[in-house]
Design a protein around this motif. Sequence first.
Motif, short mmCIF file in Angstrom:
data_model
loop_
_atom_site.label_atom_id
_atom_site.label_comp_id
_atom_site.label_asym_id
_atom_site.label_seq_id
_atom_site.Cartn_x
_atom_site.Cartn_y
_atom_site.Cartn_z
N GLN A 143 0.83 -1.20 0.00
CA GLN A 143 0.00 0.00 0.00
C GLN A 143 0.87 1.26 0.00
OE1 GLN A 143 -2.45 -0.66 3.49
NE2 GLN A 143 -3.97 -1.83 2.33
N GLY A 144 1.95 1.22 0.75
CA GLY A 144 2.88 2.34 0.75
C GLY A 144 3.64 2.44 -0.56
N ARG A 145 3.92 1.30 -1.19
CA ARG A 145 4.62 1.32 -2.48
C ARG A 145 3.79 2.05 -3.53
NH1 ARG A 145 9.87 0.04 -1.34
NH2 ARG A 145 9.89 -1.71 0.13
N ALA A 146 2.48 1.97 -3.44
CA ALA A 146 1.63 2.69 -4.39
C ALA A 146 1.78 4.20 -4.21
CB ALA A 146 0.17 2.27 -4.22
N VAL A 147 1.97 4.65 -2.98
CA VAL A 147 2.21 6.07 -2.72
C VAL A 147 3.54 6.48 -3.36
CG1 VAL A 147 2.48 7.84 -0.96
CG2 VAL A 147 0.89 5.94 -0.58
N LEU A 148 4.57 5.66 -3.15
CA LEU A 148 5.88 5.97 -3.72
C LEU A 148 5.82 6.01 -5.24
CD1 LEU A 148 8.23 3.72 -1.52
CD2 LEU A 148 7.27 5.96 -1.00
N GLY A 149 5.10 5.07 -5.83
CA GLY A 149 4.98 5.03 -7.28
C GLY A 149 4.28 6.26 -7.84
N THR A 150 3.28 6.72 -7.12
CA THR A 150 2.57 7.93 -7.55
C THR A 150 3.51 9.13 -7.58
OG1 THR A 150 0.48 7.09 -6.66
CG2 THR A 150 0.63 9.46 -7.03
N ILE A 151 4.30 9.27 -6.53
CA ILE A 151 5.28 10.36 -6.46
C ILE A 151 6.30 10.22 -7.58
CG2 ILE A 151 7.12 11.39 -5.05
CD1 ILE A 151 5.51 10.40 -2.57
N ALA A 152 6.80 9.01 -7.78
CA ALA A 152 7.82 8.77 -8.81
C ALA A 152 7.27 9.11 -10.20
CB ALA A 152 8.27 7.32 -8.76
N GLY A 153 6.05 8.67 -10.47
CA GLY A 153 5.46 8.92 -11.77
C GLY A 153 5.30 10.40 -12.06
N MET A 154 5.03 11.19 -11.02
CA MET A 154 4.81 12.62 -11.20
C MET A 154 6.12 13.42 -11.24
SD MET A 154 1.42 13.27 -8.82
CE MET A 154 1.10 14.92 -9.47
N MET A 155 7.15 12.95 -10.55
CA MET A 155 8.37 13.74 -10.41
C MET A 155 9.49 13.32 -11.35
SD MET A 155 8.64 14.59 -6.32
CE MET A 155 9.97 15.76 -6.63
N SER A 156 9.46 12.10 -11.85
CA SER A 156 10.54 11.64 -12.72
C SER A 156 10.54 12.38 -14.05
CB SER A 156 10.41 10.14 -12.97
OG SER A 156 11.36 9.71 -13.93
N GLU A 157 11.70 12.82 -14.48
CA GLU A 157 11.85 13.47 -15.78
C GLU A 157 12.16 12.46 -16.87
OE1 GLU A 157 14.68 16.59 -15.43
OE2 GLU A 157 13.49 17.73 -13.97
N THR A 158 12.82 11.36 -16.51
CA THR A 158 13.18 10.35 -17.51
C THR A 158 12.11 9.27 -17.66
OG1 THR A 158 14.33 8.92 -15.91
CG2 THR A 158 15.62 10.68 -16.94
N GLY A 159 11.18 9.21 -16.69
CA GLY A 159 10.17 8.16 -16.74
C GLY A 159 10.73 6.79 -16.43
N LYS A 160 11.84 6.78 -15.69
CA LYS A 160 12.50 5.51 -15.38
C LYS A 160 12.96 5.50 -13.93
CE LYS A 160 16.05 2.32 -17.04
NZ LYS A 160 17.05 2.05 -18.09
N ALA A 161 12.56 4.47 -13.21
CA ALA A 161 12.97 4.29 -11.82
C ALA A 161 13.93 3.12 -11.71
CB ALA A 161 11.77 4.04 -10.92
N GLY A 162 14.81 3.21 -10.75
CA GLY A 162 15.67 2.09 -10.40
C GLY A 162 15.19 1.51 -9.08
N TYR A 163 15.14 0.18 -9.01
CA TYR A 163 14.62 -0.51 -7.83
C TYR A 163 15.68 -1.47 -7.31
CZ TYR A 163 10.50 -1.93 -5.05
OH TYR A 163 9.59 -2.14 -4.04
N VAL A 164 16.23 -1.18 -6.13
CA VAL A 164 17.24 -2.03 -5.51
C VAL A 164 16.50 -3.08 -4.67
CG1 VAL A 164 19.29 -2.12 -4.05
CG2 VAL A 164 18.84 -0.09 -5.46
N ALA A 165 16.53 -4.33 -5.12
CA ALA A 165 15.70 -5.38 -4.52
C ALA A 165 16.57 -6.45 -3.86
CB ALA A 165 14.83 -6.01 -5.60
N SER A 166 16.01 -7.07 -2.85
CA SER A 166 16.73 -8.07 -2.06
C SER A 166 16.62 -9.46 -2.68
CB SER A 166 16.19 -8.07 -0.63
OG SER A 166 14.76 -8.11 -0.64
N PHE A 167 15.47 -10.11 -2.48
CA PHE A 167 15.24 -11.47 -2.98
C PHE A 167 13.89 -11.53 -3.70
CE2 PHE A 167 17.87 -11.93 0.84
CZ PHE A 167 18.91 -12.71 0.36
N PRO A 168 13.76 -12.35 -4.75
CA PRO A 168 12.50 -12.43 -5.50
C PRO A 168 11.45 -13.29 -4.81
CG PRO A 168 14.14 -13.85 -6.52
CD PRO A 168 14.84 -13.13 -5.39
N ILE A 169 11.01 -12.84 -3.65
CA ILE A 169 9.94 -13.51 -2.91
C ILE A 169 8.66 -12.68 -3.08
CG2 ILE A 169 11.51 -14.59 -1.24
CD1 ILE A 169 10.81 -12.34 0.73
#
Length: 362
Positions: A143-169
């Motif tokens: 639910q919090g990730r959706a908030v982050l995504g909304t901010i990213a979508g509105m503020m990114s100039e390149t339209g590209k995010a990087g996601y540093v992830a731990s394990f694919p669970i």
Amino acid sequence: MIHTTRRRLMAGAITAMAAVSLGLPAIAQETKESVKAAFVYVGPVGDFGWTFAHDQGRKYLEEQLGDKVETTFVENVAEGPDAERVIRQLAQDGNDIVFTTSFGFMNPTIKVAKQFPDVKFEHATGYQTGSDNMGLYNSRFYQGRAVLGTIAGMMSETGKAGYVASFPIPEVVMGINAFTLAARKVNPEFTTQVVWVNSWYDPAKEADATKALLSQGADVITQHTDSPAPLQAAEQAGAIAFGQAWDMASFAPNAHMTAIVDLWGPYYVQRVQALLDGTWEADNVWLGMAEGEVVMAPFNDKMPEDVKAAAQKIVDDTKAGTYEVFTGPINDDAGEEKVPAGQVVPDEDLLKMDWYVEGVQS
């Protein structure tokens, strides 16, 4: 110390949490004058992320129950055989309840719980339990990730995010998907590039992954790892980023737009109080914004007002039950429809999610 505002949030969440517990039949128990509670952590208490948040919850438990509870913890416990050894030792040491706080502790907890039927065990973020003295608890981080995504979508100039992830669970996959779905609601061409570091806490790897993502055109960094290193790398590069599990603004005051804050304290108070009262049950709960377990850190003043308003609307609508990020139509990363229009992905499918939405590059 826990910030005063968060203390009030923790205290106010206890009643709401109790209302959503789906418990198994209670076992006859005696009341206790005091409880010994132990915590098993995958990282260091100073990671300022996941483990730090759980340890703040432990401290809150002590503050609320005083001499009715005695707590101990073991940090930096590797997932696997070492976890089983530590969990067993804590049971042998006379603890009344053991909280095991990482996904990879699930099977060791199941094994030890069967061997110590008089001890209570609770495992965070798992999906299996093998005995009536073991419960499960989880948080709707997505639910919090959706908030982050909304901010990213509105503020990114390149339209590209990087996601540093731990394990694919599933827990991590659903977070990546929620972030990307929300961002693409704002910018349909938005993409999320994922780098897996295969660790929950490795500042050097996390920093290197962030630098690689930034060099590939990302101007927004988010993470499901536990150190402030990605934020610090984003700060140096002039990118924006988000904290993990706790407010990390002090590490990157310019880059840090907000963070998902995990408030475990009220849950720990509720469960230990149940032991004191002789009413503990082996629950399986999944709590989120509505219950006060998932909150957002203060929005950075550098965020434009329309971005703050859009982010807050996601929070408010999620709490009200009128917004669910996993509502179809949703396509997978091959462009095939995975969720039909109007359908909401049920919890049982979220908890085993093993596919990526359109826009994720992993």
